[in-house]
Design a protein around this motif. Structure first.
Motif, short mmCIF file in Angstrom:
data_model
loop_
_atom_site.label_atom_id
_atom_site.label_comp_id
_atom_site.label_asym_id
_atom_site.label_seq_id
_atom_site.Cartn_x
_atom_site.Cartn_y
_atom_site.Cartn_z
N VAL A 47 26.46 6.08 9.02
CA VAL A 47 25.72 5.90 10.27
C VAL A 47 26.68 5.30 11.28
CG1 VAL A 47 23.74 4.86 11.39
CG2 VAL A 47 23.60 5.51 8.99
N ILE A 48 26.93 6.00 12.39
CA ILE A 48 27.82 5.51 13.44
C ILE A 48 26.98 5.17 14.65
CG2 ILE A 48 29.81 6.03 14.88
CD1 ILE A 48 29.25 8.01 11.74
N LEU A 49 27.09 3.92 15.14
CA LEU A 49 26.27 3.43 16.22
C LEU A 49 27.13 3.05 17.42
CD1 LEU A 49 25.11 1.79 13.35
CD2 LEU A 49 23.12 1.92 14.85
N PHE A 50 26.68 3.48 18.61
CA PHE A 50 27.28 3.11 19.88
C PHE A 50 26.16 2.62 20.80
CE2 PHE A 50 29.67 6.62 18.05
CZ PHE A 50 30.97 6.16 18.11
N GLY A 51 26.54 1.99 21.89
CA GLY A 51 25.52 1.59 22.84
C GLY A 51 26.03 0.66 23.91
N GLY A 52 25.14 0.34 24.80
CA GLY A 52 25.43 -0.59 25.90
C GLY A 52 24.12 -1.12 26.43
N LYS A 53 24.14 -1.73 27.56
CA LYS A 53 22.93 -2.31 28.12
C LYS A 53 21.92 -1.24 28.46
CE LYS A 53 24.89 -6.58 29.96
NZ LYS A 53 25.06 -7.44 31.15
N GLY A 54 20.81 -1.28 27.74
CA GLY A 54 19.71 -0.37 28.03
C GLY A 54 19.71 0.92 27.24
N PHE A 55 20.64 1.14 26.31
CA PHE A 55 20.64 2.40 25.56
C PHE A 55 21.38 2.22 24.22
CE2 PHE A 55 24.68 2.48 27.65
CZ PHE A 55 25.53 3.12 26.78
N GLN A 56 21.14 3.20 23.32
CA GLN A 56 21.81 3.23 22.02
C GLN A 56 21.99 4.68 21.59
OE1 GLN A 56 20.68 0.57 18.64
NE2 GLN A 56 20.29 2.46 17.54
N GLN A 57 23.15 4.96 20.95
CA GLN A 57 23.43 6.29 20.40
C GLN A 57 23.74 6.15 18.92
OE1 GLN A 57 26.23 5.85 23.35
NE2 GLN A 57 26.03 7.90 24.19
N GLN A 58 23.31 7.14 18.14
CA GLN A 58 23.42 7.04 16.69
C GLN A 58 23.71 8.41 16.09
OE1 GLN A 58 20.66 4.26 14.63
NE2 GLN A 58 20.02 6.06 13.50
N VAL A 59 24.65 8.46 15.16
CA VAL A 59 24.96 9.69 14.41
C VAL A 59 24.77 9.39 12.93
CG1 VAL A 59 26.73 11.39 13.83
CG2 VAL A 59 26.61 10.47 16.15
N ILE A 60 24.00 10.23 12.24
CA ILE A 60 23.68 10.03 10.83
C ILE A 60 24.20 11.20 10.01
CG2 ILE A 60 21.82 9.77 9.15
CD1 ILE A 60 20.12 8.57 11.37
N LEU A 61 24.88 10.91 8.90
CA LEU A 61 25.40 11.93 7.99
C LEU A 61 25.06 11.54 6.56
CD1 LEU A 61 28.84 12.00 9.73
CD2 LEU A 61 27.44 14.05 9.54
N THR A 62 24.53 12.49 5.79
CA THR A 62 24.28 12.28 4.36
C THR A 62 24.78 13.50 3.60
OG1 THR A 62 22.06 13.25 4.39
CG2 THR A 62 22.23 10.88 4.82
N TRP A 63 25.29 13.29 2.39
CA TRP A 63 25.81 14.40 1.58
C TRP A 63 25.86 13.99 0.11
CZ3 TRP A 63 28.58 11.18 4.62
CH2 TRP A 63 29.68 10.52 4.08
N ARG A 64 25.98 14.97 -0.75
CA ARG A 64 26.04 14.73 -2.19
C ARG A 64 27.41 14.18 -2.58
NH1 ARG A 64 23.17 17.29 -6.64
NH2 ARG A 64 22.17 18.69 -5.15
N ASP A 65 27.41 13.24 -3.52
CA ASP A 65 28.67 12.64 -3.98
C ASP A 65 29.51 13.68 -4.73
OD1 ASP A 65 30.58 10.75 -4.39
OD2 ASP A 65 29.56 9.73 -6.04
N ASN A 66 30.84 13.54 -4.65
CA ASN A 66 31.80 14.44 -5.31
C ASN A 66 31.78 15.86 -4.74
OD1 ASN A 66 32.73 12.43 -7.11
ND2 ASN A 66 31.00 12.83 -8.49
N ASP A 67 31.19 16.03 -3.55
CA ASP A 67 31.22 17.33 -2.88
C ASP A 67 32.40 17.31 -1.90
OD1 ASP A 67 30.86 19.64 -1.44
OD2 ASP A 67 28.69 19.44 -1.28
N THR A 68 33.54 17.87 -2.34
CA THR A 68 34.77 17.81 -1.52
C THR A 68 34.60 18.56 -0.21
OG1 THR A 68 35.65 19.73 -2.71
CG2 THR A 68 36.23 17.55 -3.55
N TYR A 69 33.82 19.66 -0.21
CA TYR A 69 33.63 20.42 1.02
C TYR A 69 32.83 19.60 2.04
CZ TYR A 69 34.88 24.08 -2.27
OH TYR A 69 35.51 24.82 -3.22
N ALA A 70 31.80 18.89 1.55
CA ALA A 70 31.01 18.03 2.44
C ALA A 70 31.87 16.90 3.01
CB ALA A 70 29.81 17.47 1.69
N GLU A 71 32.77 16.36 2.18
CA GLU A 71 33.68 15.31 2.66
C GLU A 71 34.54 15.84 3.82
OE1 GLU A 71 33.93 12.21 1.72
OE2 GLU A 71 32.92 12.06 -0.22
N GLU A 72 35.04 17.06 3.68
CA GLU A 72 35.85 17.66 4.75
C GLU A 72 35.01 17.89 6.01
OE1 GLU A 72 38.52 20.88 3.79
OE2 GLU A 72 38.34 20.43 1.66
N ILE A 73 33.75 18.32 5.83
CA ILE A 73 32.87 18.54 6.97
C ILE A 73 32.64 17.22 7.72
CG2 ILE A 73 30.51 19.14 7.64
CD1 ILE A 73 30.48 21.16 5.35
#
Length: 532
Positions: free
Chosen positions: A492-518
């Motif tokens: 979960v990557i979070l950014f923000g400032g006064k009056g707002f917030q931005q968030q990026v969420i990523l989930t994937w299966r463990d030991n999935d090398t292709y997902a790690e590259e993505i």
């Protein structure tokens, strides 16, 4: 000392970079363009990184022109022009841009841009409602391309199998002779012996050896007597027995002549006798007559014998065809195994297996990626599939703190891969509570059945230098429509400032090398605006 100090200060001032910016106009109409010019004066050895064009929101980038470079002694002046526009009227703030020089950030001035409406005569031109979104079917170009490649490969393999194993190949002269009946083949071989150079070269041993082999082979095939392994006397006795039994109608003179020729051949082969050339030629003619008389003396085959011969020939043909099919099948299987072995040796077992079985995250990684900007405040990133807007209902408690919430997401249930963005505008000009946001995210995972969640935290910086917080870890996540739990990872990557917030969420299966590259590729392209 004072002079040296002054000189040193002057020298330092000359090497300090200078960054300036300007726009050609601050007032445009909808759809018109402004040229935003950034000028950098620095050393010729300095490394300068300009904005990539995604950081001008709410203005849109039409084109980023090539950088113009001017050098003077040990200094250089870089000038880069961006063509910007906006398709909604209003007053917009062109944010300050970060210019990175030798790893250090320098910022341009922000500017107010006024975008005016274009007057429309509604009396002369009718106004129409906005057309609804049209659902576009996904392109099957890649699927057709792979099907075409597979069809070509199958056609090539089938053509090779047919050409080398199944087709009726043109017979050589030797094969044509071998297919002739014994009688015709014997006469043909005797004719070839007549045209040979054995007698001219005094090679009587080879001449008589070939002569007797021709007649003995004929007798073995047509008369069905063991002639090749018999001595001269034994062969004559066998022929006499067949004559006495009425199976071979030969007179005594023919058998006597045959005995004499065989005895002459024995003397030539074993006693090194050397007859006259005329005698050798007459013996060949005599053998030819013996073959003709023997063939004429044989009784006509019965209908049952002919049927047996026909069935025998058909059985031989079936066995030959079966042998060809077996060889072709084995060849194809061997080619497949060899190709698989070469591919595994070059690429590795897992990539080959995933390619053949169709690993979903491998398809995502190798497919056509999409670069887009989502929500407001905007979040720009590249993803393997477009993120779709999600309906977000705000509870009364949430509405007290949130004025706008925009969520975009892509989810692949088969591979448990998820990427999503959320842009939140708060009702008050306060700093966002990142810890509370992370707690809500963890609680949401637990409500969906996740267990053993491990959490870590570190600072995250985009390429343009915007800093945020990265919360990541692992746990056991629930599989959709199942009670199964699998080991997975999240970020979960979070950014923000006064009056707002931005968030990026990523989930994937463990030991999935292709997902790690993505995930790694997505995070490398992630950019956000830190001003509303």
């Amino acid at each position: 000392m004072l002079c040296l100090l002054v000189i040193g200060l002057k020298s330092w001032a000359q090497t300090e970079p200078k960054v300036s910016s300007q726009v050609d106009t601050t007032s445009i109409k909808i759809g018109e363009q402004i040229n935003f010019t950034v000028t950098v004066e620095t050393d010729t050895l300095a490394q300068v990184i300009f904005p990539d064009g995604h950081t001008f929101s709410p203005l849109e980038t039409v084109e980023a022109f090539e950088t113009d470079t001017t050098r003077k002694q040990d200094r250089m002046t870089l000038q880069k022009i961006y063509a910007l526009t906006q398709f909604d009227s209003g007053n917009y703030k062109l944010p300050s841009q970060r210019i990175e020089i030798n790893g250090k950030g320098y910022f341009t001035d922000s500017t107010q841009i006024s975008v005016a409406n274009v007057p429309v005569d509604t009396l002369a031109q009718k106004m129409y409602d906005i057309k609804p979104l049209m659902q576009v079917d996904k392109s099957n170009v890649d699927l057709f391309k792979w099907l075409l490649i597979i069809l070509i490969v199958v056609a090539v393999v089938a053509g090779l199998v047919y050409w080398f194993f199944l087709r009726k190949k043109p017979l050589t002269e030797e094969e044509k002779e071998a297919l002739l009946p014994p009688y015709d083949r014997a006469l043909l071989e005797l004719k070839k012996l007549e045209n040979s150079k054995y007698i001219i070269q005094d090679e009587y041993k080879e001449y008589y050896s070939e002569l007797t082999n021709i007649v003995r082979s004929y007798l073995e095939e047509d008369v069905h007597v063991t002639a090749l392994e018999s001595t001269t006397d034994e062969l004559i006795v066998k022929l006499e027995m067949l004559r006495d039994a009425g199976e071979l109608k030969l007179d005594n003179d023919t058998l006597s002549q045959f005995r004499r020729i065989l005895q002459t051949a024995d003397l030539v082969k074993f006693a090194k006798s050397k007859p006259e050339s005329s005698v050798a030629e007459n013996d060949r003619k005599a053998i030819e007559q013996i073959v003709i008389k023997t063939h004429d003396a044989l009784p006509e085959p019965t209908e049952e014998e002919l049927l047996e011969q026909e069935e025998y020939k058909e059985e031989l043909a079936r066995k030959k065809q079966k042998k060809k099919l077996v060889i072709a099948g084995v060849s194809v299987i061997a080619a497949i195994f060899i190709a698989a072995a070469v591919a595994i040796g070059y690429y590795g077992f897992v990539p080959v297996k995933d390619t053949l079985l169709g690993n979903p995250t491998k398809k995502l990684l190798e497919g056509e990626w999409v670069a887009s900007t989502y929500g407001y405040p905007p979040i720009s990133l590249e993803t393997p599939e477009i993120l779709r807007r999600q309906e977000a209902e705000l509870t009364p408690d949430m509405k007290a703190n949130i004025s706008d919430l925009q969520i975009f997401m892509y989810r692949n249930a088969k591979s448990l891969f998820t990427v999503g963005t959320s842009s939140t505008v708060l009702t008050q000009e306060v700093e966002p509570d990142f810890e509370k946001s992370v707690e809500m995210f963890i609680k949401n995972l637990e409500d969906k059945g996740a267990k053993n969640i491990i959490t870590k935290q570190e600072e995250f910086t985009t390429i343009s230098g915007v800093k945020g917080i990265k919360v990541y870890g692992s746990g056991k996540f629930a599989v959709p429509e199942s009670d199964e739990l699998v080991q997975g990872k999240y970020s979960v990557i979070l950014f923000g400032g006064k009056g707002f917030q931005q968030q990026v969420i990523l989930t994937w299966r463990d030991n999935d090398t292709y997902a790690e590259e993505i995930v790694e590729r997505i995070l490398k392209t992630l950019e956000v605006k830190t001003e509303v």
